[in-house]
Design a protein around this motif. Sequence first.
Motif, PDB file in Angstrom:
ATOM      1  N   LEU A   1       0.829  -1.218   0.000  1.00  0.00           N
ATOM      2  CA  LEU A   1       0.000   0.000   0.000  1.00  0.00           C
ATOM      3  C   LEU A   1       0.857   1.259   0.000  1.00  0.00           C
ATOM      4  CD1 LEU A   1      -2.885  -1.035   2.418  1.00  0.00           C
ATOM      5  CD2 LEU A   1      -2.939  -0.855  -0.075  1.00  0.00           C
ATOM      6  N   ALA A   2       1.960   1.234   0.740  1.00  0.00           N
ATOM      7  CA  ALA A   2       2.848   2.394   0.768  1.00  0.00           C
ATOM      8  C   ALA A   2       3.490   2.622  -0.599  1.00  0.00           C
ATOM      9  CB  ALA A   2       3.921   2.204   1.836  1.00  0.00           C
ATOM     10  N   SER A   3       3.906   1.547  -1.254  1.00  0.00           N
ATOM     11  CA  SER A   3       4.521   1.716  -2.576  1.00  0.00           C
ATOM     12  C   SER A   3       3.491   2.186  -3.596  1.00  0.00           C
ATOM     13  CB  SER A   3       5.179   0.414  -3.033  1.00  0.00           C
ATOM     14  OG  SER A   3       4.190  -0.584  -3.251  1.00  0.00           O
ATOM     15  N   LEU A   4       2.258   1.714  -3.506  1.00  0.00           N
ATOM     16  CA  LEU A   4       1.197   2.204  -4.389  1.00  0.00           C
ATOM     17  C   LEU A   4       0.935   3.688  -4.163  1.00  0.00           C
ATOM     18  CD1 LEU A   4      -1.370  -0.733  -4.336  1.00  0.00           C
ATOM     19  CD2 LEU A   4      -0.045   0.063  -6.278  1.00  0.00           C
ATOM     20  N   ALA A   5       0.907   4.096  -2.901  1.00  0.00           N
ATOM     21  CA  ALA A   5       0.670   5.505  -2.586  1.00  0.00           C
ATOM     22  C   ALA A   5       1.792   6.384  -3.133  1.00  0.00           C
ATOM     23  CB  ALA A   5       0.545   5.684  -1.076  1.00  0.00           C
ATOM     24  N   VAL A   6       3.020   5.931  -3.000  1.00  0.00           N
ATOM     25  CA  VAL A   6       4.155   6.699  -3.528  1.00  0.00           C
ATOM     26  C   VAL A   6       4.079   6.783  -5.044  1.00  0.00           C
ATOM     27  CG1 VAL A   6       6.662   6.678  -3.805  1.00  0.00           C
ATOM     28  CG2 VAL A   6       5.656   6.267  -1.565  1.00  0.00           C
ATOM     29  N   GLY A   7       3.720   5.700  -5.691  1.00  0.00           N
ATOM     30  CA  GLY A   7       3.586   5.705  -7.147  1.00  0.00           C
ATOM     31  C   GLY A   7       2.500   6.648  -7.630  1.00  0.00           C
ATOM     32  N   VAL A   8       1.375   6.657  -6.932  1.00  0.00           N
ATOM     33  CA  VAL A   8       0.279   7.557  -7.297  1.00  0.00           C
ATOM     34  C   VAL A   8       0.709   9.014  -7.110  1.00  0.00           C
ATOM     35  CG1 VAL A   8      -2.024   8.335  -6.604  1.00  0.00           C
ATOM     36  CG2 VAL A   8      -1.574   5.912  -6.906  1.00  0.00           C
ATOM     37  N   LEU A   9       1.393   9.321  -6.029  1.00  0.00           N
ATOM     38  CA  LEU A   9       1.842  10.692  -5.799  1.00  0.00           C
ATOM     39  C   LEU A   9       2.864  11.137  -6.843  1.00  0.00           C
ATOM     40  CD1 LEU A   9       2.115  10.792  -1.901  1.00  0.00           C
ATOM     41  CD2 LEU A   9       0.395  11.888  -3.348  1.00  0.00           C
ATOM     42  N   ILE A  10       3.748  10.247  -7.242  1.00  0.00           N
ATOM     43  CA  ILE A  10       4.726  10.584  -8.280  1.00  0.00           C
ATOM     44  C   ILE A  10       4.017  10.820  -9.609  1.00  0.00           C
ATOM     45  CG2 ILE A  10       6.615   9.644  -9.665  1.00  0.00           C
ATOM     46  CD1 ILE A  10       7.664   8.339  -7.090  1.00  0.00           C
ATOM     47  N   ALA A  11       3.062   9.953  -9.941  1.00  0.00           N
ATOM     48  CA  ALA A  11       2.314  10.127 -11.193  1.00  0.00           C
ATOM     49  C   ALA A  11       1.531  11.437 -11.174  1.00  0.00           C
ATOM     50  CB  ALA A  11       1.369   8.949 -11.399  1.00  0.00           C
ATOM     51  N   TYR A  12       0.948  11.780 -10.045  1.00  0.00           N
ATOM     52  CA  TYR A  12       0.216  13.042  -9.912  1.00  0.00           C
ATOM     53  C   TYR A  12       1.157  14.230 -10.134  1.00  0.00           C
ATOM     54  CZ  TYR A  12      -2.574  16.755  -7.815  1.00  0.00           C
ATOM     55  OH  TYR A  12      -3.248  17.926  -7.591  1.00  0.00           O
ATOM     56  N   GLY A  13       2.333  14.180  -9.547  1.00  0.00           N
ATOM     57  CA  GLY A  13       3.306  15.259  -9.722  1.00  0.00           C
ATOM     58  C   GLY A  13       3.748  15.403 -11.171  1.00  0.00           C
ATOM     59  N   VAL A  14       3.954  14.272 -11.852  1.00  0.00           N
ATOM     60  CA  VAL A  14       4.346  14.312 -13.268  1.00  0.00           C
ATOM     61  C   VAL A  14       3.222  14.929 -14.099  1.00  0.00           C
ATOM     62  CG1 VAL A  14       4.829  12.869 -15.279  1.00  0.00           C
ATOM     63  CG2 VAL A  14       5.996  12.426 -13.116  1.00  0.00           C
ATOM     64  N   CYS A  15       1.986  14.541 -13.828  1.00  0.00           N
ATOM     65  CA  CYS A  15       0.843  15.093 -14.579  1.00  0.00           C
ATOM     66  C   CYS A  15       0.719  16.602 -14.369  1.00  0.00           C
ATOM     67  CB  CYS A  15      -0.450  14.399 -14.164  1.00  0.00           C
ATOM     68  SG  CYS A  15      -0.607  12.731 -14.799  1.00  0.00           S
ATOM     69  N   ILE A  16       0.841  17.050 -13.143  1.00  0.00           N
ATOM     70  CA  ILE A  16       0.752  18.487 -12.860  1.00  0.00           C
ATOM     71  C   ILE A  16       1.873  19.236 -13.574  1.00  0.00           C
ATOM     72  CG2 ILE A  16       0.943  20.209 -11.012  1.00  0.00           C
ATOM     73  CD1 ILE A  16      -1.724  18.784 -11.087  1.00  0.00           C
ATOM     74  N   ALA A  17       3.077  18.688 -13.553  1.00  0.00           N
ATOM     75  CA  ALA A  17       4.212  19.335 -14.214  1.00  0.00           C
ATOM     76  C   ALA A  17       3.990  19.408 -15.729  1.00  0.00           C
ATOM     77  CB  ALA A  17       5.504  18.589 -13.903  1.00  0.00           C
ATOM     78  N   MET A  18       3.496  18.340 -16.322  1.00  0.00           N
ATOM     79  CA  MET A  18       3.279  18.331 -17.768  1.00  0.00           C
ATOM     80  C   MET A  18       2.154  19.284 -18.168  1.00  0.00           C
ATOM     81  SD  MET A  18       5.641  16.571 -18.991  1.00  0.00           S
ATOM     82  CE  MET A  18       5.115  16.466 -20.677  1.00  0.00           C
ATOM     83  N   PHE A  19       1.079  19.331 -17.386  1.00  0.00           N
ATOM     84  CA  PHE A  19       0.004  20.254 -17.700  1.00  0.00           C
ATOM     85  C   PHE A  19       0.465  21.706 -17.612  1.00  0.00           C
ATOM     86  CE2 PHE A  19      -3.205  16.846 -16.792  1.00  0.00           C
ATOM     87  CZ  PHE A  19      -3.788  16.874 -18.041  1.00  0.00           C
ATOM     88  N   SER A  20       1.313  22.018 -16.639  1.00  0.00           N
ATOM     89  CA  SER A  20       1.817  23.391 -16.554  1.00  0.00           C
ATOM     90  C   SER A  20       2.756  23.696 -17.721  1.00  0.00           C
ATOM     91  CB  SER A  20       2.508  23.633 -15.214  1.00  0.00           C
ATOM     92  OG  SER A  20       3.660  22.832 -15.103  1.00  0.00           O
ATOM     93  N   ALA A  21       3.534  22.713 -18.156  1.00  0.00           N
ATOM     94  CA  ALA A  21       4.414  22.918 -19.316  1.00  0.00           C
ATOM     95  C   ALA A  21       3.578  23.140 -20.582  1.00  0.00           C
ATOM     96  CB  ALA A  21       5.338  21.725 -19.501  1.00  0.00           C
ATOM     97  N   PHE A  22       2.516  22.349 -20.766  1.00  0.00           N
ATOM     98  CA  PHE A  22       1.642  22.528 -21.928  1.00  0.00           C
ATOM     99  C   PHE A  22       0.949  23.882 -21.893  1.00  0.00           C
ATOM    100  CE2 PHE A  22       1.225  17.689 -22.224  1.00  0.00           C
ATOM    101  CZ  PHE A  22       2.240  17.630 -23.152  1.00  0.00           C
TER     102      PHE A  22
END
Length: 56
Positions: free
Chosen positions: A11-32
């Motif tokens: 569960l901890a590794s899933l939570a970390v993966g979701v948070l990393i994916a969320y951060g990548v999405c936010i960064a890409m949307f701001s770049a776009f």
Amino acid sequence: MTSIMLVCAVLASLAVGVLIAYGVCIAMFSAFQMHARQIAGNADRQVTATVQVLKS
């Protein structure tokens, strides 16, 4: 006890993966968004230059 630790680790590794994916999405949307603003700014400049040429 071991299975509880294993479930917590999964569960901890899933939570970390979701948070990393969320951060990548936010960064890409701001770049776009920055890219879209630059494209819109260039289009405005091109229209203004065309109008100035046509008026001359």
